[in-house]
Design an enzyme around this catalytic site. Structure first.
Site, PDB file in Angstrom:
ATOM      1  N   ARG A  65       0.713  -1.022  -0.275  1.00 56.43           N
ATOM      2  CA  ARG A  65      -0.146  -0.042  -0.180  1.00 56.43           C
ATOM      3  C   ARG A  65       0.894   1.386   0.103  1.00 56.43           C
ATOM      4  O   ARG A  65       0.586   2.323  -1.050  1.00 56.43           O
ATOM      5  CB  ARG A  65      -0.806   0.339   1.276  1.00 56.43           C
ATOM      6  CG  ARG A  65      -2.097  -1.559   1.244  1.00 56.43           C
ATOM      7  CD  ARG A  65      -3.065  -0.554   2.001  1.00 56.43           C
ATOM      8  NE  ARG A  65      -4.280  -2.040   2.244  1.00 56.43           N
ATOM      9  CZ  ARG A  65      -3.636  -2.859   2.569  1.00 56.43           C
ATOM     10  NH1 ARG A  65      -2.886  -3.080   4.255  1.00 56.43           N
ATOM     11  NH2 ARG A  65      -4.903  -4.026   2.975  1.00 56.43           N
ATOM     12  N   SER A  82      -1.948 -16.270   5.885  1.00 62.58           N
ATOM     13  CA  SER A  82      -2.853 -15.283   6.335  1.00 62.58           C
ATOM     14  C   SER A  82      -4.422 -16.261   6.455  1.00 62.58           C
ATOM     15  O   SER A  82      -5.399 -15.423   6.673  1.00 62.58           O
ATOM     16  CB  SER A  82      -3.027 -14.170   5.847  1.00 62.58           C
ATOM     17  OG  SER A  82      -3.774 -13.676   6.451  1.00 62.58           O
ATOM     18  N   CYS A  86      -6.298 -17.204  15.271  1.00 61.94           N
ATOM     19  CA  CYS A  86      -7.041 -17.297  17.066  1.00 61.94           C
ATOM     20  C   CYS A  86      -9.001 -17.627  16.705  1.00 61.94           C
ATOM     21  O   CYS A  86      -9.226 -18.184  17.071  1.00 61.94           O
ATOM     22  CB  CYS A  86      -7.361 -15.293  17.451  1.00 61.94           C
ATOM     23  SG  CYS A  86      -6.524 -14.893  17.874  1.00 61.94           S
TER      24      CYS A  86
END
Length: 204
Positions: A65, A82, A86
């Site tokens: 970005r 990715s 959790c």
């Protein structure tokens, strides 16, 4: 008073967040980040990131970005990048039923959306800081002599931690698991599904 303190912390966090972003942008746009070629023009740097889960994938996305010209190579040991670490206990417990929801991004989506070169099942075996090169092998073909060698201007190591198995008797017996990745999660779910619904205990 509590609301005032909360507002103060939010303002401080926002200030620090924007200050950090400005600092990152300043580094990226500086001569330390840019890579001039022989003609004097500036081309993107080569960024190699080892580890493609939370820290590595976030770093790669943020770098893209801030610099559209950077060459970003993301190397991940194992097949997934990715993923929602959790959320693994919730999938094991049945609260999350769709396994596809565990993948936040895939190698294909990172390539398509952010132009990041993602190599999964790739384990880095050597880092040469003098020549700024890394050497990696294909985990799916451990008997192959082929290796991947890549150069870098900047290197990020984001491999995370690995569970430690204490050297005690019975540590490797069936039914004892470590939970670090989606393959561990699948193994635990498979084990649970094999447990009988009813159990009879006899003693005398």
């Amino acid at each position: 008073l509590r609301n005032a303190n909360l507002r103060h912390h939010i303002e401080q966090f926002a200030f620090q967040k924007h200050s950090n972003e400005r600092a990152i942008k300043k580094v990226i746009m500086s001569s330390k980040w840019s890579n001039p070629d022989n003609n004097g023009s500036t081309k993107g740097l080569k960024l190699v990131i080892i580890g493609g889960v939370a820290g590595g994938a976030s770093c790669a996305a943020r770098a893209r970005r801030l610099d559209e010209t950077a060459e970003i190579l993301l190397l991940q040991s194992g097949p997934d990048v990715s993923f929602a670490s959790c959320g693994m206990p919730y999938f094991i417990g049945g609260e999350i039923t769709d396994r596809n929801q565990m993948s936040v991004q895939t190698p294909g989506s990172l390539r398509a959306r952010l132009n990041i070169d993602v190599r999964v099942n790739t384990r880095v075996t050597k880092i040469n800081t003098e020549t700024k090169t890394i050497t990696a092998i294909d985990e799916t073909d451990p008997t192959s002599s082929k290796t991947l060698t890549a150069t870098y201007d900047h290197l990020v190591i984001a491999v995370g931690a690995e569970p430690m198995k204490p050297p005690i008797p019975g540590i490797d017996r069936p039914g004892l698991f470590a939970l670090r990745n989606l393959q561990d999660m699948d193994a635990i779910v498979e084990w649970i599904e094999k447990i009988p619904d009813e159990c009879t205990t006899c003693h005398g």
